[in-house]
Each structure stands twice: as C-alpha cells, then as structure tokens.
Design a protein around this motif. Structure first.
Motif, PDB file in Angstrom:
ATOM      1  N   UNK A 226       0.867  -1.180   0.000  1.00  0.00           N
ATOM      2  CA  UNK A 226       0.000   0.000   0.000  1.00  0.00           C
ATOM      3  C   UNK A 226       0.902   1.228   0.000  1.00  0.00           C
ATOM      4  N   UNK A 227       0.653   2.157  -0.932  1.00  0.00           N
ATOM      5  CA  UNK A 227       1.523   3.321  -1.074  1.00  0.00           C
ATOM      6  C   UNK A 227       0.959   4.580  -0.429  1.00  0.00           C
ATOM      7  N   UNK A 228      -0.354   4.643  -0.322  1.00  0.00           N
ATOM      8  CA  UNK A 228      -0.973   5.881   0.126  1.00  0.00           C
ATOM      9  C   UNK A 228      -2.381   5.623   0.652  1.00  0.00           C
ATOM     10  N   UNK A 229      -2.776   6.400   1.651  1.00  0.00           N
ATOM     11  CA  UNK A 229      -4.151   6.336   2.155  1.00  0.00           C
ATOM     12  C   UNK A 229      -4.822   7.658   1.797  1.00  0.00           C
ATOM     13  N   UNK A 230      -5.966   7.596   1.147  1.00  0.00           N
ATOM     14  CA  UNK A 230      -6.622   8.829   0.697  1.00  0.00           C
ATOM     15  C   UNK A 230      -8.049   8.950   1.209  1.00  0.00           C
ATOM     16  N   UNK A 231      -8.519  10.176   1.212  1.00  0.00           N
ATOM     17  CA  UNK A 231      -9.891  10.440   1.611  1.00  0.00           C
ATOM     18  C   UNK A 231     -10.073  11.921   1.860  1.00  0.00           C
ATOM     19  N   UNK A 232     -11.291  12.267   2.290  1.00  0.00           N
ATOM     20  CA  UNK A 232     -11.550  13.665   2.609  1.00  0.00           C
ATOM     21  C   UNK A 232     -11.522  13.788   4.134  1.00  0.00           C
ATOM     22  N   UNK A 233     -12.668  13.538   4.777  1.00  0.00           N
ATOM     23  CA  UNK A 233     -12.681  13.575   6.244  1.00  0.00           C
ATOM     24  C   UNK A 233     -12.294  12.243   6.840  1.00  0.00           C
ATOM     25  N   UNK A 234     -12.500  11.180   6.075  1.00  0.00           N
ATOM     26  CA  UNK A 234     -12.084   9.856   6.528  1.00  0.00           C
ATOM     27  C   UNK A 234     -11.581   9.042   5.343  1.00  0.00           C
ATOM     28  N   UNK A 235     -11.089   7.858   5.635  1.00  0.00           N
ATOM     29  CA  UNK A 235     -10.494   7.035   4.582  1.00  0.00           C
ATOM     30  C   UNK A 235     -11.555   6.675   3.529  1.00  0.00           C
ATOM     31  N   UNK A 236     -11.170   6.866   2.265  1.00  0.00           N
ATOM     32  CA  UNK A 236     -12.075   6.492   1.169  1.00  0.00           C
ATOM     33  C   UNK A 236     -11.441   5.489   0.222  1.00  0.00           C
ATOM     34  N   UNK A 237     -10.108   5.570   0.101  1.00  0.00           N
ATOM     35  CA  UNK A 237      -9.433   4.624  -0.793  1.00  0.00           C
ATOM     36  C   UNK A 237      -7.961   4.491  -0.417  1.00  0.00           C
ATOM     37  N   UNK A 238      -7.329   3.454  -0.961  1.00  0.00           N
ATOM     38  CA  UNK A 238      -5.889   3.307  -0.803  1.00  0.00           C
ATOM     39  C   UNK A 238      -5.279   3.088  -2.193  1.00  0.00           C
ATOM     40  N   UNK A 239      -4.005   3.429  -2.302  1.00  0.00           N
ATOM     41  CA  UNK A 239      -3.305   3.246  -3.576  1.00  0.00           C
ATOM     42  C   UNK A 239      -2.359   2.051  -3.430  1.00  0.00           C
ATOM     43  N   UNK A 240      -2.450   1.144  -4.375  1.00  0.00           N
ATOM     44  CA  UNK A 240      -1.600  -0.048  -4.363  1.00  0.00           C
ATOM     45  C   UNK A 240      -0.461   0.102  -5.366  1.00  0.00           C
ATOM     46  N   UNK A 241       0.608  -0.670  -5.172  1.00  0.00           N
ATOM     47  CA  UNK A 241       1.706  -0.573  -6.141  1.00  0.00           C
ATOM     48  C   UNK A 241       1.532  -1.553  -7.314  1.00  0.00           C
ATOM     49  N   UNK A 242       0.494  -2.387  -7.251  1.00  0.00           N
ATOM     50  CA  UNK A 242       0.180  -3.296  -8.358  1.00  0.00           C
ATOM     51  C   UNK A 242      -1.307  -3.197  -8.669  1.00  0.00           C
ATOM     52  N   UNK A 243      -1.658  -3.505  -9.885  1.00  0.00           N
ATOM     53  CA  UNK A 243      -3.074  -3.487 -10.237  1.00  0.00           C
ATOM     54  C   UNK A 243      -3.838  -4.599  -9.523  1.00  0.00           C
ATOM     55  N   UNK A 244      -5.009  -4.253  -9.014  1.00  0.00           N
ATOM     56  CA  UNK A 244      -5.932  -5.272  -8.538  1.00  0.00           C
ATOM     57  C   UNK A 244      -7.228  -5.046  -9.301  1.00  0.00           C
ATOM     58  N   UNK A 245      -7.650  -6.031 -10.043  1.00  0.00           N
ATOM     59  CA  UNK A 245      -8.813  -5.899 -10.932  1.00  0.00           C
ATOM     60  C   UNK A 245      -8.698  -4.630 -11.774  1.00  0.00           C
ATOM     61  N   UNK A 246      -7.529  -4.509 -12.419  1.00  0.00           N
ATOM     62  CA  UNK A 246      -7.241  -3.432 -13.375  1.00  0.00           C
ATOM     63  C   UNK A 246      -7.152  -2.031 -12.774  1.00  0.00           C
ATOM     64  N   UNK A 247      -6.952  -1.938 -11.472  1.00  0.00           N
ATOM     65  CA  UNK A 247      -6.826  -0.595 -10.904  1.00  0.00           C
ATOM     66  C   UNK A 247      -5.866  -0.598  -9.724  1.00  0.00           C
TER      67      UNK A 247
END
Lengths: 108, 306
Positions: free
Chosen positions: B199-220
């Motif tokens: 996991x490279x990054x944790x993103x969101x606005x007021x709370x966690x909404x998504x994470x960024x992976x270093x490999x594709x999972x289901x094309x993303x």
C-alpha cells in the motif's frame, strides 16, 4: 468528582450545553487499550474537579453519538468547549499528554 | 535520591523485575508510559500457567498490584533521554529526572507503522492498529488489512464478522500465518487475499475512502475501502539506547547474555526488546527475563558497585 456516564440521551445536556469544558472518553468493554485509559481518566476527574467535567461514553451502548462524532477507533478522547470539539486524541495516551491538552484548553 | 536500579518499561518484564527487585531489597523505580505494556492489548490470555483464562488488562493489573504491594514504585511517564554520568545513570522523563546505579531496559516493542502518506492523518478516521477495538465501527463496510502474519489473519477473520468485504493485502507471495489459518481465510467468502502488493498511500476527505496499491488489482491501483488495519508486526523500542552505546542486533533488538546483561556495564535488558527470542513476545518469557536479569543486577550491585 468522579466521571459521569454519557449516553445518547444525555449527551446534549451534559456535553454540548455544558458551561464547563467536557472531556469525553469514548470506550467499549472489549477494548483492552480502553481499560488502560480508564484509571487515567478517573484520576484526571479528581485532579480537575470543578475545572473540567469528565464523562465516559460506551460506544457499544450509544451508537448514535459515536456515529455522529465519526468515532472509528477507540479509545478516543475528545474535549468539548461550548459544544465544539477543541481537542481530540486517539489511542492510549500517558496522563501528562492528556493534562497538557486540558491545561491548554482551560488557559484559552 | 539515587536508586540502586531503575526499570525502564512497565510491561510484564518490568513489573516481574520489580517483584524480584523487592525481594532482593533493591531500591528501585519502574518508569513506563503504559502500565502493563502491550500485554494489555490481549483480549484473552489462555496460556498463563495457573490461570485458564484472563484478559490482558486484568492480568497486568495483578502484576501491578503485586509489584506495588511489595513496595515497588511505578511512575507513569514517557522516557525522553538516557545518559551515563560519571557515577550514575541519568534518566529523563518529560517531567522529572532520576538517577540510578544500574538500569534494566524492558521497553518492549511498538507496532510497526507503514510510514506512508495519509497514515497519520487518518488515524482514528479509518486507519487502525487494533482490530479487536475497532472492528464494530465497520459494520457492512469495506475494509483492508495489511500484513501476512498471524495477527493480520486474526484481524481479517474478526473484521469479516462485521464488514461486508475484507481485503487482506500482503507484500509476499505466501502468507506467513499458520497453515490452518490460511485455509480458514481462503474459505471465507468475504475475504479476498491480494498478494505481492504494497500500500503506497491512504486517501480520503474527512475519513479514509481509498488506498493506492503498487500493483493493479482488478485493473486498478486504487482500491476503495472505508478502513485500513495495519498488522505488519512490531519493532523494538531501542532508539534511546544509542546514547549509551548499547549493542543492538541488525533488527534493533538489544544483544544480551543469558542473564540479560548488555555490553555496557550496569545496563541490563529483558522482555520483548532483547535479541534472544525476538517476535515470540510472550508474557511468560518476558517475566522470566525480568526475574533473571534481577539476579544479575543484584550480583553487579553487590560485587562491582558495593
């Protein structure tokens, strides 16, 4: 004074409408780290008697308030002043970390 | 006052050491930021001999009362600095300074963090280090667990009881947890295991909404989650020991002999922080380390520092 029990029913009266600043400890019985915070908060309630109100909210029994304040991790401590959150701490904190925040809030 | 001994850390090793120090009539003090240490995080302890089941909090309270009942003094504070003076060790906390002829380092381990953007920002807003504490906040939500050991597996299983979907993300190709546990995870339809991925990054606005992976999972590389539970092991809390010149092994655990003695005269170590059984992290072994080290401290004070 010892800590008061905060609930969904009394949160507005005891916390939001309180003249005095309020420290609210969000906890649950199954949470080990919360048990560590318990005695620290109890000691603070004694030490700061008459200066700050200290209350405990069981998130399991009071899901409305826990959800309203977006609690996603316990223990969480929030300090309210005139109905607004002025400080918050997530996880076990040493007593001094909490009292420093209280002193800051009281000095404002 | 100059103490015979100051015990740094108030977990099983430190508190057991205090009990033994009292019986050895050593004037001593225990300093720790969390009384009971990481043992307090254990919900159920079923392997403490003589007690079939007890919670970590309860067992550690018994340790504390036992130590205090024998005269051990426990100070709750964070240690800010350690120094070796001409004759005594100096220990600074954020409120006071103490002096002792010998020190016993029982500072244990702390949870390893991911050290990625968003991890600190979203602490308590979807980032968690305690599945036992926080799983109920993720009812019918999508969560991720990072790690591949037993604690990560336990967290994933526990979260699957509440969440609608659990992604277990591990950097390796094969989980490190017990084989029976792997089978359980694979059989659970709510759990998907993502291998060879960080996991490279944790993103969101007021709370966690998504994470960024270093490999594709289901094309993303973007995975939508409401929470991320970090279970990537622990590291020894040995940073302060550099100032004293205490020898550490490559992973940062304190190198000791079989009696808990370090390379620095008057400095002993016990519990999860030592190099003997790193990662085993048991209350019984930590307690034994604490007791053993007191025997060595006693001899040192009697023979070397009389």
């Amino acid at each position: 004074m010892s800590e008061i029990t905060l609930t969904d029913a009394n949160f507005k009266i005891e916390v939001l409408d309180s003249e005095m600043a309020v420290l609210a400890d969000f906890w649950a019985p199954w949470c080990g780290p919360c048990q560590m915070v318990g005695p620290i908060v109890a000691a603070i309630a004694k030490e700061y008697e008459g200066k700050i109100k200290v209350g405990k909210l069981n998130v399991d029994e009071n899901p409305v308030t826990a959800s309203e304040y977006g609690i996603m991790s316990i223990p969480t401590i929030k300090i309210f002043k005139r109905g607004k959150i002025v400080e918050e701490m997530v996880g076990v904190q040493p007593a001094i970390a909490i009292t420093q925040k209280i002193d800051k809030v009281l000095a404002e | 006052m100059i103490y015979d001994l100051i015990i740094l850390g108030a977990g099983p090793a430190g508190l057991a050491a205090s009990i033994y120090a009292s019986y050895h009539k050593l004037s001593h003090l225990v300093i720790g930021d969390i009384i009971g240490g990481t043992a307090t995080e254990a919900v159920k302890i079923k392997n403490w001999p003589g007690t079939e089941m007890i919670s970590g909090v309860e067992l550690m309270q018994k340790f504390q009362y036992h130590a205090e009942g024998l005269g051990g003094k426990i100070v709750q504070a964070k240690i800010a600095g350690l120094k070796k003076g001409e004759e005594y060790f100096e220990i600074n906390t954020n409120s006071e300074n103490y002096q002792a002829k010998a020190i016993l380092v029982a500072l244990g381990t702390r949870r390893r963090k991911m050290n990625i953007p968003g991890e600190d920002k979203f602490l308590g807003k979807g980032v968690s280090y305690c599945a036992t504490c926080d799983s109920m906040f993720f009812k019918n939500k999508t969560v991720s667990v990072v790690g591949g050991g037993n604690s990560a597996a336990m967290a994933a299983s526990l979260l699957a009881e509440h969440a609608s979907k659990v992604f277990l993300i591990y950097r390796g190709a094969e989980l490190r947890c017990e084989p029976a546990t792997v089978d359980q995870l694979k059989a659970n339809s709510k759990i998907s295991i993502i291998y060879n991925t960080n996991v490279l990054e944790v993103n969101g606005d007021k709370k966690v909404e998504s994470i960024i992976l270093d490999n594709d999972y289901q094309d993303s590389k973007i995975l939508k989650v409401d929470g991320i539970f970090v279970e990537i092991g622990a590291m020894p809390s040995s940073d302060l020991l550099n100032e004293l010149g205490v020898k550490l092994n490559e992973q940062g655990y304190v190198a000791v002999d079989q009696w808990g003695k370090t390379n620095v005269s008057g400095v002993y170590a016990a519990g999860d922080i030592i190099s003997n059984t790193p990662g085993f992290n048991q209350i019984i072994t930590a307690s034994a380390d604490g007791a053993t080290a007191i025997n060595a401290v006693y001899k040192y004070l009697k023979e070397v520092r009389k």
